[in-house]
Write a protein that holds these residues in place. Structure first.
Motif, short mmCIF file in Angstrom:
data_model
loop_
_atom_site.label_atom_id
_atom_site.label_comp_id
_atom_site.label_asym_id
_atom_site.label_seq_id
_atom_site.Cartn_x
_atom_site.Cartn_y
_atom_site.Cartn_z
N ASN A 22 0.06 -2.06 4.18
CA ASN A 22 -1.35 -2.07 4.56
C ASN A 22 -2.23 -1.59 3.41
O ASN A 22 -3.31 -2.13 3.16
CB ASN A 22 -1.56 -1.18 5.79
N ALA A 23 -1.76 -0.57 2.69
CA ALA A 23 -2.55 -0.01 1.59
C ALA A 23 -2.74 -0.99 0.46
O ALA A 23 -3.77 -0.96 -0.24
CB ALA A 23 -1.90 1.27 1.08
N GLN A 42 -9.65 0.58 1.49
CA GLN A 42 -10.08 1.52 0.45
C GLN A 42 -8.87 2.11 -0.26
O GLN A 42 -7.95 2.61 0.38
CB GLN A 42 -10.92 2.64 1.07
N PRO A 43 -8.84 2.08 -1.60
CA PRO A 43 -7.71 2.66 -2.33
C PRO A 43 -7.76 4.18 -2.34
O PRO A 43 -8.82 4.79 -2.14
CB PRO A 43 -7.86 2.09 -3.75
N TRP A 44 -6.61 4.79 -2.59
CA TRP A 44 -6.48 6.24 -2.57
C TRP A 44 -7.02 6.86 -3.86
O TRP A 44 -6.70 6.41 -4.96
CB TRP A 44 -5.01 6.61 -2.39
N HIS A 45 -7.83 7.89 -3.71
CA HIS A 45 -8.30 8.69 -4.84
C HIS A 45 -7.70 10.08 -4.70
O HIS A 45 -8.13 10.86 -3.86
CB HIS A 45 -9.83 8.77 -4.85
N VAL A 170 2.21 17.81 -0.31
CA VAL A 170 2.61 16.54 -0.92
C VAL A 170 3.06 15.52 0.12
O VAL A 170 3.63 14.49 -0.24
CB VAL A 170 3.73 16.74 -1.97
N SER A 171 2.81 15.78 1.38
CA SER A 171 3.34 14.91 2.44
C SER A 171 2.39 13.80 2.85
O SER A 171 2.61 13.14 3.85
CB SER A 171 3.70 15.75 3.68
N GLN A 172 1.32 13.59 2.07
CA GLN A 172 0.38 12.53 2.38
C GLN A 172 0.71 11.29 1.55
O GLN A 172 1.45 11.35 0.58
CB GLN A 172 -1.05 13.00 2.11
N GLY A 173 0.13 10.17 1.93
CA GLY A 173 0.35 8.96 1.18
C GLY A 173 1.43 8.09 1.78
O GLY A 173 2.20 8.51 2.64
N PRO A 174 1.55 6.83 1.29
CA PRO A 174 2.46 5.87 1.90
C PRO A 174 3.89 5.94 1.39
O PRO A 174 4.72 5.13 1.78
CB PRO A 174 1.83 4.52 1.53
N ALA A 215 5.61 -2.48 -3.73
CA ALA A 215 5.81 -1.07 -3.41
C ALA A 215 6.48 -0.34 -4.58
O ALA A 215 6.13 0.80 -4.91
CB ALA A 215 6.64 -0.93 -2.14
N LEU A 216 7.45 -0.98 -5.21
CA LEU A 216 8.08 -0.37 -6.37
C LEU A 216 7.06 -0.16 -7.49
O LEU A 216 7.04 0.89 -8.15
CB LEU A 216 9.25 -1.21 -6.88
N ALA A 217 6.21 -1.16 -7.72
CA ALA A 217 5.17 -1.01 -8.75
C ALA A 217 4.25 0.17 -8.42
O ALA A 217 3.84 0.92 -9.31
CB ALA A 217 4.35 -2.30 -8.86
#
Length: 360
Positions: A22-23, A42-45, A170-174, A215-217
């Motif tokens: 989704n991201a 929206q991308p992650w900042h 550090v537990s946030q993000g995909p 996802a690897l990238a």
């Protein structure tokens, strides 16, 4: 384009896809011209970073390029340059140029633009997958093996599938990872040191090979140029190590957890007197995909990083990414700008940190 993170209203996230799918979703904007795409969400900042997370831009450029090649072509290399810090408050347009379409290889260049300015550019090469032509007798073959450790020198083992030991900070993000391990930490030569970390995307990726490669990238940019801070033991937080005890107990705990998680030790006070990062940003990023068909980014992958050189305010870091069964999936190289603070610099001059290396 001012003040909006996407050109179109973001659709609801697809519950059948992994969070990273989704991201990284891109939407074709044929109304603007051929082979133009934009970020769907929206991308992650990262907190405190100069711009959006670089791995997201790399992966979305790859996603856009993959939409323009035949299904029997697969990426084997990306050569990327970070030009300007991207804003999470502005939509990104991905302009794909079909440079070449040959019988065996296809080439695309992608420019990521905001406000008409190119913030990132990459050249991506694809190779045709033709099982009928693959013969062991006509190929030179070798590959690095999964690192070994322990008294029995056995290959490293991944964490359990139900791993949940990440600290909250550090537990946030995909995607998720394990604590960074420092190898040869006591060596006086930074070139002898390595960092190792198991990483994987959260959830189950359902979009096939293309989604796994994107996802690897994405994860390849995590903690990459920051390897320099670990092998040289550089302080990177926006306050001096001497000021650690002046922080609130809650903030001390967050700093201690992040410091230890990044392989820097359990006590930040041990960094008192160490050089401090003034600026750390990526300049370029290269990925060589060796076994695209074996990439399962939602399963544990081992990332091993080291640095062969640093000087002239730049540094180079290399990375190997292995599958949990020991297959070398990719080799990555990144060069970054590394500037140290001058001694006695005012504490108000906070370090500018690369996206993906969050500060508090």
């Amino acid at each position: 384009m001012s003040g909006r993170p996407t050109l179109l209203r973001p659709p609801p996230e697809d519950p059948n896809k992994a969070p990273i799918e989704n991201a990284l979703e891109v939407t074709e904007m044929a109304v603007l011209g051929p082979n133009i795409f934009t970020n769907t969400r929206q991308p992650w900042h990262p907190p405190g970073a100069r711009g959006i997370y670089g791995g997201a831009v790399i992966a979305m450029c790859l996603a856009a390029a993959q939409r323009t090649v035949a299904p029997d072509f697969v990426v084997h290399s990306c050569h990327c340059y970070f030009l300007l810090a991207g804003s999470s408050e502005l939509p990104i347009l991905f302009h794909v140029e079909q440079v070449r379409d040959g019988r065996s290889f296809a080439t695309r260049t992608v420019q990521a633009r905001q406000r008409g300015r190119c913030i990132f550019t990459t050249t991506i090469s694809f190779v045709r997958l033709d099982p009928a032509t693959v013969s062991p007798d006509t190929h030179v073959r070798h590959s690095s093996e999964l690192p070994r450790a322990g008294p029995d020198n056995a290959p490293l083992k991944p964490p359990p599938d139900d791993y949940t030991d990440e600290p909250e900070v550090v537990s946030q993000g995909p995607f998720q990872g394990t604590k960074i391990e420092m190898v040869n930490e006591d060596s006086p030569n930074p070139c002898d040191k390595k960092t190792r970390q198991w990483i994987r995307a959260r959830g189950k990726i359902t979009g096939g090979m293309a989604a796994h490669l994107e996802a690897l990238a994405y994860v390849s940019d995590s903690y990459f140029i920051g390897t320099i801070t670990r092998i040289h033991k550089l302080w990177r937080f926006p306050f001096r190590a001497e000021e650690f005890e002046d922080l609130s107990p809650r903030l001390q705990e967050k700093v201690r957890a992040l410091h230890e998680w990044e392989g820097m030790g359990s006590d930040p006070r041990e960094m008192i007197g160490r050089p401090e990062i003034g600026m750390m940003v990526s300049l370029d990023h290269t990925i060589y995909f060796h076994n695209p068909g074996k990439v399962r980014a939602d399963e544990w992958m081992l990332s091993e990083m080291d640095s062969p050189w640093a000087g002239d305010e730049r540094a180079v870091v290399t990375q190997k990414i292995f599958s949990k069964d020991g297959t070398l999936l990719a080799t990555c190289v990144q060069e970054g700008l590394i500037r140290l603070k001058k001694p006695n610099t005012s504490k108000s001059n906070e370090p500018k940190v690369k996206a993906g290396e969050p500060k508090l």
